[in-house]
Design a protein around this motif. Sequence first.
Motif, mmCIF file in Angstrom:
data_model
loop_
_atom_site.group_PDB
_atom_site.id
_atom_site.type_symbol
_atom_site.label_atom_id
_atom_site.label_comp_id
_atom_site.label_asym_id
_atom_site.label_seq_id
_atom_site.Cartn_x
_atom_site.Cartn_y
_atom_site.Cartn_z
ATOM 1 N N SER B 53 5.241 -17.927 -1.328
ATOM 2 C CA SER B 53 5.637 -17.478 -2.632
ATOM 3 C C SER B 53 4.893 -17.096 -3.699
ATOM 4 O O SER B 53 3.678 -17.242 -3.423
ATOM 5 N N GLY B 54 5.458 -16.520 -4.601
ATOM 6 C CA GLY B 54 4.605 -16.037 -5.420
ATOM 7 C C GLY B 54 4.270 -14.111 -5.255
ATOM 8 O O GLY B 54 5.202 -13.580 -4.489
ATOM 9 N N LEU B 55 3.385 -13.838 -5.661
ATOM 10 C CA LEU B 55 3.501 -12.192 -6.004
ATOM 11 C C LEU B 55 1.888 -11.969 -6.361
ATOM 12 O O LEU B 55 0.906 -11.710 -7.086
ATOM 13 N N LEU B 56 1.447 -10.717 -5.369
ATOM 14 C CA LEU B 56 -0.065 -10.424 -4.995
ATOM 15 C C LEU B 56 -0.252 -9.605 -5.553
ATOM 16 O O LEU B 56 0.806 -8.057 -5.532
ATOM 17 N N LYS B 57 -0.870 -7.874 -5.870
ATOM 18 C CA LYS B 57 -1.851 -6.794 -6.154
ATOM 19 C C LYS B 57 -3.405 -6.754 -5.263
ATOM 20 O O LYS B 57 -4.026 -7.370 -5.368
ATOM 21 N N LEU B 58 -2.483 -5.902 -4.153
ATOM 22 C CA LEU B 58 -4.482 -5.301 -4.007
ATOM 23 C C LEU B 58 -4.874 -3.913 -5.201
ATOM 24 O O LEU B 58 -4.227 -2.665 -5.385
ATOM 25 N N VAL B 59 -5.596 -4.114 -5.579
ATOM 26 C CA VAL B 59 -6.286 -2.818 -6.199
ATOM 27 C C VAL B 59 -7.532 -2.474 -6.190
ATOM 28 O O VAL B 59 -8.344 -2.995 -5.473
ATOM 29 N N TYR B 60 -7.309 -0.859 -6.483
ATOM 30 C CA TYR B 60 -8.485 -0.246 -6.243
ATOM 31 C C TYR B 60 -9.003 0.080 -6.919
ATOM 32 O O TYR B 60 -8.096 1.269 -8.501
ATOM 33 N N THR B 61 -10.075 0.252 -7.647
ATOM 34 C CA THR B 61 -10.976 0.252 -8.967
ATOM 35 C C THR B 61 -12.007 1.585 -9.242
ATOM 36 O O THR B 61 -12.354 1.923 -8.307
ATOM 37 N N ASP B 62 -11.415 2.609 -9.420
ATOM 38 C CA ASP B 62 -12.354 4.064 -9.609
ATOM 39 C C ASP B 62 -13.486 4.121 -10.222
ATOM 40 O O ASP B 62 -14.263 3.034 -11.113
ATOM 41 N N ASP B 63 -14.433 5.313 -10.595
ATOM 42 C CA ASP B 63 -15.769 4.969 -10.882
ATOM 43 C C ASP B 63 -15.615 4.793 -11.891
ATOM 44 O O ASP B 63 -16.711 4.298 -12.662
#
Lengths: 187, 187
Positions: B53-63
Amino acid sequence: MHDKLREHIEKIVPLSDDEFSFVCTHFSIKKFKKHQFLIQEGEVAKHAYFVVSGLLKLVYTDDTAKEHIVSFAMEDWWESDYYAYFTQTKATMSLECVENTQVLCLSYEDYKKLCDSLQKMERFFLEKANFGFVGAQRRIISWLTSNAKERYDQLLKQYPALIQRVPKSLLAAYLGVSRETLSRLAP
Amino acid sequence: MHDKLREHIEKIVPLSDDEFSFVCTHFSIKKFKKHQFLIQEGEVAKHAYFVVSGLLKLVYTDDTAKEHIVSFAMEDWWESDYYAYFTQTKATMSLECVENTQVLCLSYEDYKKLCDSLQKMERFFLEKANFGFVGAQRRIISWLTSNAKERYDQLLKQYPALIQRVPKSLLAAYLGVSRETLSRLAP
């Protein structure tokens, strides 16, 4: 010709001679000439292809008849319209030869048979699928974070051999820029 | 909680009660609060997660420290920094909670054990990987052929439930547009 396949598979799983002979019975060899189609949009994608020599392009044609290149495949790469292949439905993309190309063809039926009868091959396909997914995800990140010039430089760094063999017009259709824009990026 | 996992797996492969009990011994349950991290960039990605249950985000952080959302994951979806997971190396992305989230965690060691000891589970992961790849390929085609408004409309059509739960600022970071541009597309 099958030696290349064995070398390719054994990077992931070792095979005995008997196992490899069994694997080979599931593949057929085909030769295609430059500009020939392996998969036509609208027809069922019966096969996945292992490229022994040559170069393929997977093309999505939009409503305005503009061609977009989804991917290239050269030696030791696999290619198909995978959604159509895994569901045995009509292809929404076409697969065409950029150069004269030799492939080993694996029908969906034989793919399932191989997975059912030899767990090593299921492992092999699982590894290929996992890293195929990771590769596609990297391309998405590249679209999210980079401009056309940066995407060109990444491609040049990652696949220098590929870039030398692909005509500039096709490279532009892969990078999502016009031929003119690409000329400014890669004179 | 494990019932959801069984239902999810059995969409692809049937399991006996004993087999499912064996599968369950490889998973651990964890709860995370909104804004908590499941994977931190720079740390080894030890687990893949099945969202109960719930919600995730996969995040790429740039330079430039700008955050790009590579994907979301809600109920019945799997998520990880898969390159880091499959190679057991340091994550280049972070995985964070958009909502309070319950997950079933599968370590890479247990993933390998499951595949080695139960061919049905290897088949399950192969199917998930194949369709994961196909999904990523469709997103690439969407980038190649569509503008931001069209990409928003496709997302709305494909995942209406997801869009309602995701704040507009995160949706913009997923579509690769500014918050202001998104407001014009989706007032």
